[in-house]
Scaffold this motif. Structure first.
Motif, PDB file in Angstrom:
ATOM      1  N   SER A   1      50.234   1.857  20.218  1.00  0.00           N
ATOM      2  CA  SER A   1      48.981   1.804  19.461  1.00  0.00           C
ATOM      3  C   SER A   1      49.088   2.524  18.126  1.00  0.00           C
ATOM      4  N   SER A   2      50.196   3.208  17.871  1.00  0.00           N
ATOM      5  CA  SER A   2      50.407   3.882  16.588  1.00  0.00           C
ATOM      6  C   SER A   2      51.068   2.908  15.615  1.00  0.00           C
ATOM      7  N   THR A   3      51.056   3.271  14.330  1.00  0.00           N
ATOM      8  CA  THR A   3      51.712   2.461  13.312  1.00  0.00           C
ATOM      9  C   THR A   3      52.633   3.359  12.488  1.00  0.00           C
ATOM     10  N   PRO A   4      53.964   3.177  12.605  1.00  0.00           N
ATOM     11  CA  PRO A   4      54.649   2.245  13.513  1.00  0.00           C
ATOM     12  C   PRO A   4      54.632   2.758  14.958  1.00  0.00           C
ATOM     13  N   ASP A   5      55.244   1.986  15.863  1.00  0.00           N
ATOM     14  CA  ASP A   5      55.379   2.446  17.246  1.00  0.00           C
ATOM     15  C   ASP A   5      56.060   3.811  17.252  1.00  0.00           C
ATOM     16  N   SER A   6      55.704   4.637  18.232  1.00  0.00           N
ATOM     17  CA  SER A   6      56.226   6.003  18.221  1.00  0.00           C
ATOM     18  C   SER A   6      56.634   6.484  19.599  1.00  0.00           C
ATOM     19  N   LEU A   7      57.518   7.465  19.581  1.00  0.00           N
ATOM     20  CA  LEU A   7      57.952   8.174  20.784  1.00  0.00           C
ATOM     21  C   LEU A   7      57.150   9.453  20.876  1.00  0.00           C
ATOM     22  N   VAL A   8      56.472   9.686  22.004  1.00  0.00           N
ATOM     23  CA  VAL A   8      55.722  10.923  22.186  1.00  0.00           C
ATOM     24  C   VAL A   8      56.405  11.784  23.234  1.00  0.00           C
TER      25      VAL A   8
ATOM     26  N   VAL B   1      53.219  12.550  29.924  1.00  0.00           N
ATOM     27  CA  VAL B   1      52.439  12.525  28.698  1.00  0.00           C
ATOM     28  C   VAL B   1      52.274  11.090  28.231  1.00  0.00           C
ATOM     29  N   LEU B   2      51.090  10.772  27.716  1.00  0.00           N
ATOM     30  CA  LEU B   2      50.798   9.485  27.100  1.00  0.00           C
ATOM     31  C   LEU B   2      49.939   9.728  25.868  1.00  0.00           C
ATOM     32  N   SER B   3      50.095   8.853  24.880  1.00  0.00           N
ATOM     33  CA  SER B   3      49.194   8.834  23.739  1.00  0.00           C
ATOM     34  C   SER B   3      48.779   7.387  23.525  1.00  0.00           C
ATOM     35  N   HIS B   4      47.477   7.170  23.343  1.00  0.00           N
ATOM     36  CA  HIS B   4      46.985   5.801  23.150  1.00  0.00           C
ATOM     37  C   HIS B   4      45.707   5.833  22.330  1.00  0.00           C
ATOM     38  N   ARG B   5      45.668   4.972  21.309  1.00  0.00           N
ATOM     39  CA  ARG B   5      44.477   4.851  20.480  1.00  0.00           C
ATOM     40  C   ARG B   5      43.767   3.552  20.813  1.00  0.00           C
ATOM     41  N   SER B   6      42.559   3.663  21.280  1.00  0.00           N
ATOM     42  CA  SER B   6      41.775   2.482  21.623  1.00  0.00           C
ATOM     43  C   SER B   6      41.332   1.765  20.354  1.00  0.00           C
ATOM     44  N   ALA B   7      41.082   0.460  20.475  1.00  0.00           N
ATOM     45  CA  ALA B   7      40.653  -0.347  19.338  1.00  0.00           C
ATOM     46  C   ALA B   7      39.385   0.241  18.729  1.00  0.00           C
ATOM     47  N   GLY B   8      39.378   0.376  17.411  1.00  0.00           N
ATOM     48  CA  GLY B   8      38.220   0.904  16.719  1.00  0.00           C
ATOM     49  C   GLY B   8      38.184   2.407  16.598  1.00  0.00           C
TER      50      GLY B   8
ATOM     51  N   GLU C   1      39.664   6.139  15.498  1.00  0.00           N
ATOM     52  CA  GLU C   1      40.465   6.662  14.392  1.00  0.00           C
ATOM     53  C   GLU C   1      41.696   7.392  14.885  1.00  0.00           C
ATOM     54  N   LYS C   2      41.563   8.124  15.986  1.00  0.00           N
ATOM     55  CA  LYS C   2      42.669   8.928  16.496  1.00  0.00           C
ATOM     56  C   LYS C   2      42.975   8.560  17.946  1.00  0.00           C
ATOM     57  N   ALA C   3      44.188   8.886  18.338  1.00  0.00           N
ATOM     58  CA  ALA C   3      44.630   8.595  19.703  1.00  0.00           C
ATOM     59  C   ALA C   3      44.140   9.670  20.663  1.00  0.00           C
ATOM     60  N   ASP C   4      43.938   9.275  21.894  1.00  0.00           N
ATOM     61  CA  ASP C   4      43.724  10.220  22.986  1.00  0.00           C
ATOM     62  C   ASP C   4      45.089  10.559  23.583  1.00  0.00           C
ATOM     63  N   TRP C   5      45.217  11.793  24.043  1.00  0.00           N
ATOM     64  CA  TRP C   5      46.444  12.238  24.710  1.00  0.00           C
ATOM     65  C   TRP C   5      46.136  12.467  26.186  1.00  0.00           C
ATOM     66  N   TYR C   6      46.979  11.937  27.049  1.00  0.00           N
ATOM     67  CA  TYR C   6      46.846  12.107  28.485  1.00  0.00           C
ATOM     68  C   TYR C   6      48.034  12.927  28.980  1.00  0.00           C
ATOM     69  N   VAL C   7      47.761  13.931  29.793  1.00  0.00           N
ATOM     70  CA  VAL C   7      48.835  14.728  30.387  1.00  0.00           C
ATOM     71  C   VAL C   7      48.582  14.874  31.883  1.00  0.00           C
ATOM     72  N   GLY C   8      49.645  14.757  32.649  1.00  0.00           N
ATOM     73  CA  GLY C   8      49.554  14.965  34.087  1.00  0.00           C
ATOM     74  C   GLY C   8      49.969  16.378  34.427  1.00  0.00           C
ATOM     75  N   HIS C   9      49.087  17.107  35.082  1.00  0.00           N
ATOM     76  CA  HIS C   9      49.354  18.486  35.497  1.00  0.00           C
ATOM     77  C   HIS C   9      49.761  18.479  36.966  1.00  0.00           C
ATOM     78  N   ALA C  10      50.891  19.102  37.267  1.00  0.00           N
ATOM     79  CA  ALA C  10      51.353  19.192  38.656  1.00  0.00           C
ATOM     80  C   ALA C  10      51.296  20.639  39.118  1.00  0.00           C
ATOM     81  N   PRO C  11      50.612  20.922  40.211  1.00  0.00           N
ATOM     82  CA  PRO C  11      50.565  22.291  40.735  1.00  0.00           C
ATOM     83  C   PRO C  11      51.889  22.655  41.376  1.00  0.00           C
TER      84      PRO C  11
END
Length: 468
Positions: A303-310, A364-371, A373-383
């Motif tokens: 969803s970034s321009t250009p495609d990116s590695l997070v 970790v994930l980063s994804h910007r929904s249509a419309g 301005e900025k991407a949301d970041w998702y992180v999985g926490h493991a206890p």
């Protein structure tokens, strides 16, 4: 179980839109039976803090190292040529179990909420192996926008040798392998192992990778994986060419050239690295509290321009340090498919970075929904505790929300048990992940293994719908 220091850890088609078969639904339903009393809260990490200073951003700068084509060709010729992914898929020799064939302990490792809509368990030998640990996942949905690699839909899963298991021979320590999974028929997934190796400079031999491959991304024809802090060449990432898979000719525990041919620790296929990246500030030290990042999880952001590695780094759950999340752009040059965007000096700069109070980050994930301005970041926490579900957070500059399996603040532990990396298949809207453990009842590696490993997918829309 990872080998972790105090500071940072070394460490992810259209037909796929169909609904899961009834037996798989039964499995995900079984996971929801897990008592919500297990879903105790974890501290809210709050908003992301942007890293903006040039000095701080330079901590993430990489230097690119390309293996000479002549060396790669020499190795390939010596081994009888190269094969591609399709050849491996034609010779898969292990079958994943569908939902109905998964054990109760495996079902219980699935997310409580949102529920998985696809779930698969490994061949019995791999499901119970304490010698190997599943760490990362990526798919042909990362590799190509149409979700196919050639005519095939494929899932890759990275596993590392469990060096913490007592009595393991030295020849096995540090090994890294990838399961190449045929996902053309979602009712019958089959796979075969490919060993990851690093060629000598002249292409006359190869060595084992020696990495936990906690992060992995398949982009275009390249596979990028994390390296270990103890890597002999002080690399942070290694790059593999999916068109340069090669056959081993000798079945032995050795890795490399042996009398009579080439060995891959008993596996039939190897992939030699074609490039690597090192941090220009020096190798990271997982025991030092410095600013040099050790790569943990990886994923692709289309969803970034250009495609990116997070990327993300890892601190133990509850640590005082702030974890960092950052991204690099992929190159758009025709002769640099799958490589990061580097300047004329071979330097790769991070184009964005954040810090967060979230710890224990396993995906970790980063994804910007249509419309947006900025991407949301998702992180999985493991206890750190056994038999505890993790937390999936969505982070932005405003704050943090967690996927919930209840209505109060005590319901954040809803993600998979000891879930690892995250991978977003954009064409299907699904987030793929996998769980790691097959420890004994004391969370060790001495007694009988308790299988808790499952490969699963959850629609991103279900994740966002469960956030509170």
């Amino acid at each position: 179980m990872k080998h972790r220091g105090r500071h940072r850890r070394q460490r992810r088609g259209r037909a796929l839109r169909g609904v899961l078969a009834g037996t798989a639904l039964a499995l995900t339903a079984a996971a929801t039976i897990v008592s919500v009393s297990q879903a105790v809260s974890s501290d809210n990490p709050g908003p992301l803090k942007s890293v903006t200073s040039a000095a701080e951003l330079k901590d993430f700068q990489l230097k690119e190292h390309l293996v000479a084509k002549a060396s790669l060709d020499r190795l390939a010729t010596s081994m009888g040529g190269t094969v591609g992914v399709s050849s491996v898929l034609e010779h898969t020799n292990r079958t994943m179990r569908n939902a109905a064939g998964c054990a109760s302990t495996e079902a219980e490792a699935l997310p409580v909420a949102p529920a998985a809509t696809r779930a698969y368990c490994w061949d019995d030998a791999d499901a119970a192996s304490q010698r190997w640990l599943p760490q990362s996942v990526t798919t042909s949905g990362d590799a190509d926008e149409d979700g196919h690699w050639g005519a095939n839909r494929v899932i890759l899963s990275g596993w590392t040798h469990n060096d913490a298991k007592p009595g393991e021979p030295e020849v096995s320590r540090g090994l890294a392998r990838v399961a190449v999974i045929d996902a053309n028929d979602l009712s019958r997934l089959t796979y075969r192992w490919v060993l990851l190796v690093v060629p000598t400079e002249d292409g006359s031999d190869y060595r084992k990778l020696s990495s936990s491959i906690s992060g992995m991304v398949w982009y275009q024809d390249k596979l990028l994986v994390t390296a270990s802090a103890t890597d002999s060449d002080h690399r942070s990432l290694y790059v593999y060419d999916m068109n340069r898979i090669q056959r081993a000719s000798v079945d032995s525990p050795a890795v490399g050239r042996v009398p009579g041919g080439w060995s891959a620790h008993g596996y039939g296929y190897v992939m030699p690295a074609v490039a690597s990246y090192s941090l220009t500030g020096g190798a990271c030290d997982p025991t030092a509290d410095d600013l040099t990042p050790c790569f943990g999880s990886l994923s692709l952001d289309r969803s970034s321009t250009p495609d990116s590695l997070v990327a993300s780094e890892w601190f133990p759950a509850g640590a005082d340090q702030r974890s960092r999340l950052w991204r690099y752009s992929f190159s758009g040059a025709a002769d640099r498919s799958g490589l990061l965007a580097a300047n004329v000096l071979g330097r790769v700069n991070a184009v964005e970075a954040y810090s967060t109070k979230a710890t224990g980050i396993q995906g970790v994930l980063s994804h910007r929904s249509a419309g947006e301005e900025k991407a949301d970041w998702y992180v999985g926490h493991a206890p750190g505790a056994k038999d505890r579900h993790g937390t999936l957070w969505r982070l932005d500059s405003e704050g943090a929300k967690a996927a919930r399996c209840g209505s109060d603040d005590e319901s954040r532990r809803c993600w998979g048990e000891h879930a690892e990396s995250l991978s977003y298949w954009e064409g299907t809207g699904e987030v793929w992940s996998l769980t790691e453990r097959a420890a004994d009842e004391r969370s060790g590696w001495h007694g009988e293994a308790i299988p808790e490993r499952v490969l699963y997918a959850v629609p991103l829309s279900s994740i966002t719908g469960s956030l509170r």
